[in-house]
Design an enzyme around this catalytic site. Sequence first.
Site, PDB file in Angstrom:
ATOM      1  N   SER A   7      13.993  -4.599 125.903  1.00 51.24           N
ATOM      2  CA  SER A   7      13.379  -5.821 126.086  1.00 51.24           C
ATOM      3  C   SER A   7      13.013  -6.051 127.662  1.00 51.24           C
ATOM      4  CB  SER A   7      14.044  -6.923 125.640  1.00 51.24           C
ATOM      5  OG  SER A   7      13.812  -8.218 126.304  1.00 51.24           O
ATOM      6  N   HIS A  32       9.653  -3.831 124.861  1.00 53.59           N
ATOM      7  CA  HIS A  32       9.919  -4.940 123.860  1.00 53.59           C
ATOM      8  C   HIS A  32       9.240  -6.269 124.665  1.00 53.59           C
ATOM      9  CE1 HIS A  32      11.450  -7.180 120.501  1.00 53.59           C
ATOM     10  NE2 HIS A  32      11.870  -8.070 121.297  1.00 53.59           N
ATOM     11  N   ASP A  34       8.839  -9.979 125.051  1.00 56.28           N
ATOM     12  CA  ASP A  34       9.246 -11.169 124.497  1.00 56.28           C
ATOM     13  C   ASP A  34       8.297 -12.290 124.810  1.00 56.28           C
ATOM     14  OD1 ASP A  34      12.479 -10.059 124.586  1.00 56.28           O
ATOM     15  OD2 ASP A  34      11.533 -10.635 122.760  1.00 56.28           O
ATOM     16  N   HIS A  67       6.841  -9.212 120.437  1.00 51.39           N
ATOM     17  CA  HIS A  67       7.573 -10.299 119.585  1.00 51.39           C
ATOM     18  C   HIS A  67       7.251 -11.477 119.883  1.00 51.39           C
ATOM     19  CE1 HIS A  67      12.021 -11.936 118.868  1.00 51.39           C
ATOM     20  NE2 HIS A  67      11.131 -12.295 118.064  1.00 51.39           N
ATOM     21  N   GLY A 146      15.118 -17.044 122.036  1.00 51.53           N
ATOM     22  CA  GLY A 146      14.834 -17.813 123.320  1.00 51.53           C
ATOM     23  C   GLY A 146      15.645 -17.532 124.539  1.00 51.53           C
ATOM     24  N   GLY A 148      17.657 -13.975 126.844  1.00 55.88           N
ATOM     25  CA  GLY A 148      18.566 -12.646 126.641  1.00 55.88           C
ATOM     26  C   GLY A 148      20.002 -12.872 126.869  1.00 55.88           C
ATOM     27  N   GLY A 149      20.631 -11.782 126.833  1.00 58.73           N
ATOM     28  CA  GLY A 149      22.143 -11.792 127.356  1.00 58.73           C
ATOM     29  C   GLY A 149      23.283 -12.683 126.605  1.00 58.73           C
ATOM     30  N   ASP A 179      17.616  -7.557 117.117  1.00 53.42           N
ATOM     31  CA  ASP A 179      17.148  -7.762 118.391  1.00 53.42           C
ATOM     32  C   ASP A 179      18.178  -9.038 118.840  1.00 53.42           C
ATOM     33  OD1 ASP A 179      14.076  -9.712 119.435  1.00 53.42           O
ATOM     34  OD2 ASP A 179      15.831  -8.750 120.709  1.00 53.42           O
ATOM     35  N   GLY A 201      18.077  -5.431 125.940  1.00 57.28           N
ATOM     36  CA  GLY A 201      17.412  -6.029 127.138  1.00 57.28           C
ATOM     37  C   GLY A 201      18.504  -5.716 128.285  1.00 57.28           C
TER      38      GLY A 201
HETATM   39  C1  DX5 Z   1      15.725 -13.134 122.442  1.00 59.20           C
HETATM   40  C2  DX5 Z   1      14.624 -11.833 122.564  1.00 59.20           C
HETATM   41  C3  DX5 Z   1      15.500 -10.634 122.641  1.00 59.20           C
HETATM   42  C4  DX5 Z   1      16.402 -10.670 124.102  1.00 59.20           C
HETATM   43  C5  DX5 Z   1      17.218  -9.589 123.802  1.00 59.20           C
HETATM   44  O1  DX5 Z   1      14.935 -14.262 122.004  1.00 59.20           O
HETATM   45  O2  DX5 Z   1      14.143 -11.857 121.523  1.00 59.20           O
HETATM   46  O3  DX5 Z   1      14.506  -9.522 122.558  1.00 59.20           O
HETATM   47  O4  DX5 Z   1      15.655 -10.657 124.917  1.00 59.20           O
HETATM   48  O5  DX5 Z   1      18.118  -9.412 124.799  1.00 59.20           O
HETATM   49  P1  DX5 Z   1      19.473  -8.912 125.002  1.00 59.20           P
HETATM   50  O6  DX5 Z   1      19.509  -7.487 124.634  1.00 59.20           O
HETATM   51  O7  DX5 Z   1      19.821  -9.008 126.501  1.00 59.20           O
HETATM   52  O8  DX5 Z   1      20.353  -9.555 123.841  1.00 59.20           O
HETATM   53 ZN    ZN Z   2      12.678 -10.116 121.209  1.00 58.69          ZN
END
Ligand code: DX5
Ligand code: ZN
Length: 222
Positions: A7, A32, A34, A67, A146, A148-149, A179, A201
């Site tokens: 991501s 990926h 987003d 996505h 919505g 990451g992390g 995801d 991500g």
């Molecule tokens: C969240 C996104 C994910 C996210 C994954 O809404 O769809 O793709 O960015 O990030 P990590 O791996 O940091 O959870």
């Molecule tokens: Zn995603």
Amino acid sequence: MIEISTSILTVEKGKEADVFFALEKSKTDYFHIDVMDGKFVEKDTYQKMLEYSSYIKRISNLPMDVHLMVEDIETGIEVFSAVEPNIITFHLEACKNKEEVMKNIRAIKEKGSRVGIAIKPNTKIEEVYEYLPYIHMCLIMTVEPGLGGQTLITDMLEKISTLKTHIEKHNLEIDIQVDGGVNLKTAQRVKDAGANILVAGTAILMASDYKVIIDELKDFEK
Ligand code: DX5
Ligand code: ZN
């Protein structure tokens, strides 16, 4: 075969060229993308993801996995098919009825991409069953979409294995993508549950050597 989709949501402006070239070198299986519209989810990453995906299209042959976390899926398909992604995934929760789901599936196929349907943590896995014969991938969100992390919601593991059992029982050829919150601690559990495409991500982008993490998430022999 396990594939990794990195991501690029949290890649900082100005650093994208270095990061994307390093990710290509690390052999991520997908980028990926987003896409968030500020309506389906709070953040709006539309413009940034359009710029990033256009740049990736120019510099890399690696496939993109888009996505769409958007309400207006039709426009999202139109706009992001410009970068010829390998997969376009939309959220079941953003569709009013079955006709709209089938219309989106057809629109993505007509653009030449594979079709993914994503479901949020609170959506029952059974709600996607009727669409499985027409799509290539089911994205099971292991966090609320919505951001990451976040931390992986472990209740989702059962959802993954339920889907895997259903797919096997009905001889369907469907990729299961997870995801959100996938890292070295959680990857083995989502793979054991049946996922074969892992989105990550933070776990990858925070590493000094992306390839080490990507290979470990794939569980290559040392
Ligand atoms: C969240 C996104 C994910 C996210 C994954 O809404 O769809 O793709 O960015 O990030 P990590 O791996 O940091 O959870
Ligand atoms: Zn995603």
